[in-house]
Design a protein around this motif. Sequence first.
Motif, PDB file in Angstrom:
ATOM      1  N   GLY A  48       0.894  -1.239  -0.026  1.00 20.16           N
ATOM      2  CA  GLY A  48       0.079  -0.181  -0.036  1.00 20.16           C
ATOM      3  C   GLY A  48       0.887   1.201  -0.008  1.00 20.16           C
ATOM      4  N   LEU A  49       0.371   2.322   0.695  1.00 26.95           N
ATOM      5  CA  LEU A  49       1.095   3.545   0.844  1.00 26.95           C
ATOM      6  C   LEU A  49       1.889   3.799   2.109  1.00 26.95           C
ATOM      7  CD1 LEU A  49      -1.571   5.644  -0.707  1.00 26.95           C
ATOM      8  CD2 LEU A  49       0.395   4.744  -2.115  1.00 26.95           C
ATOM      9  N   ILE A  50       2.923   4.355   2.290  1.00 23.38           N
ATOM     10  CA  ILE A  50       3.915   4.728   3.211  1.00 23.38           C
ATOM     11  C   ILE A  50       3.585   6.350   3.328  1.00 23.38           C
ATOM     12  CG2 ILE A  50       5.915   4.835   4.540  1.00 23.38           C
ATOM     13  CD1 ILE A  50       6.924   2.295   2.688  1.00 23.38           C
ATOM     14  N   VAL A  51       3.051   6.788   4.445  1.00 18.46           N
ATOM     15  CA  VAL A  51       2.926   8.041   4.722  1.00 18.46           C
ATOM     16  C   VAL A  51       4.191   8.596   5.607  1.00 18.46           C
ATOM     17  CG1 VAL A  51       1.303   9.993   5.580  1.00 18.46           C
ATOM     18  CG2 VAL A  51       0.374   8.044   4.331  1.00 18.46           C
ATOM     19  N   PRO A  74      -4.478   1.202   0.052  1.00 16.90           N
ATOM     20  CA  PRO A  74      -4.875   1.392   1.410  1.00 16.90           C
ATOM     21  C   PRO A  74      -3.189   2.004   1.902  1.00 16.90           C
ATOM     22  CG  PRO A  74      -4.005  -0.690   1.068  1.00 16.90           C
ATOM     23  CD  PRO A  74      -4.278  -0.115  -0.366  1.00 16.90           C
ATOM     24  N   ILE A  75      -3.377   2.900   3.161  1.00 15.21           N
ATOM     25  CA  ILE A  75      -2.300   3.390   3.702  1.00 15.21           C
ATOM     26  C   ILE A  75      -1.958   2.344   4.829  1.00 15.21           C
ATOM     27  CG2 ILE A  75      -1.528   5.119   5.428  1.00 15.21           C
ATOM     28  CD1 ILE A  75      -3.586   7.083   4.264  1.00 15.21           C
ATOM     29  N   MET A 166      15.344  -1.433   7.176  1.00 10.93           N
ATOM     30  CA  MET A 166      14.212  -2.110   7.300  1.00 10.93           C
ATOM     31  C   MET A 166      13.215  -2.017   6.073  1.00 10.93           C
ATOM     32  SD  MET A 166      13.222   0.458  10.825  1.00 10.93           S
ATOM     33  CE  MET A 166      11.686  -0.352  11.146  1.00 10.93           C
ATOM     34  N   THR A 167      12.471  -2.832   6.320  1.00  9.65           N
ATOM     35  CA  THR A 167      11.227  -3.031   5.188  1.00  9.65           C
ATOM     36  C   THR A 167      10.037  -2.540   5.696  1.00  9.65           C
ATOM     37  OG1 THR A 167      12.585  -5.124   4.387  1.00  9.65           O
ATOM     38  CG2 THR A 167      10.154  -4.757   3.551  1.00  9.65           C
ATOM     39  N   ILE A 168       9.523  -1.516   5.353  1.00  8.01           N
ATOM     40  CA  ILE A 168       8.224  -0.950   5.749  1.00  8.01           C
ATOM     41  C   ILE A 168       7.197  -1.148   4.621  1.00  8.01           C
ATOM     42  CG2 ILE A 168       7.157   1.019   6.265  1.00  8.01           C
ATOM     43  CD1 ILE A 168       9.730   2.042   7.598  1.00  8.01           C
TER      44      ILE A 168
END
Length: 317
Positions: A48-51, A74-75, A166-168
């Motif tokens: 999805g999205l990273i904010v 999605p966020i 890191m994997t976000i």
Amino acid sequence: MRSTLIALILLTLAGAAGAAKPYHLISGAVPLDSGPDGNTIVLDAPKGLIVFDTGRHPEHAQKILDYAKARHLPIAAIVNSHWHLDHTTGNWDIRQAYPHVAVYASGALEGALQTFLKNSRADTDKMLADPKTPPAVRDQLLRGRSVIDHPERIRPNHVVAKSGRMTIAGRPLDVHLAKFAATEGDVWVYDRSTKTAIVGDLVVDIVPFMDTACPDGWAKALNEVAAVPFTTLIPGHGPVMNRADFMDWKEAYDNFVDCGHSDAAKEKCIDGWSQDAAKFIDDAHKAYAREAAEYYLESRLRSSPAEQQKYCKPLKA
């Protein structure tokens, strides 16, 4: 047939260009009659999205939600650069829309709740009790007080305790933790694939916001940013910078702190900031930048030794 083929090629190229866009920026603002919103940066990720940072005002948070809706994505994650409410209050708006969103930040909020934000809460109550407080300001104060009273609305569920890869939301990023800089813990990220650094309030165009800063630790953090091979840098407030812009801003910051630590006349330090950072200060904020520089010079760089070191160690009640 030839025209159809050309049209298909153009559409393909246009789609590729859109997919290659490294980030979406929702610009913040520093109004002269209201609290600021920090910049928000949105990255695409497999889940999805990273904010990155969520602003203060509901209108800013709504822009984030509208962008996610328009993208039909999605966020999946929020990354907060630091706990200041102009970067975190929108967490609650996003959490209400996406209850399972992962929130990454340092653990510095906990000390702030016992100290700076506790004092801010008391000041807020005084302003709310004043009948002269304008309705718009009252709404802003109530919104800020709500997250101080309910810190779970902005608190991270993934605490960044050290720097590392890191994997976000499925996207690998270099996540850095700068300790005792603009705050007790400033998180900034570097995306190797696009050579983009997103640094929060380690860079603020018009003047460094030193309210909770350890100035020398901040200088160290800027050196760490400079060591990364970015070509694009997105500050916590202000327009996107290239490497040369950042180095100019860093020099202005270092000069201001050095002047503050010296016995130079106050006006010399303020003039120095105004001149060194002139390219970053728009006409509307020239007076504001000078007033803020004077305030930080007196309250952070030339206050008592204990006060100067106040934010260079963990905050405790």
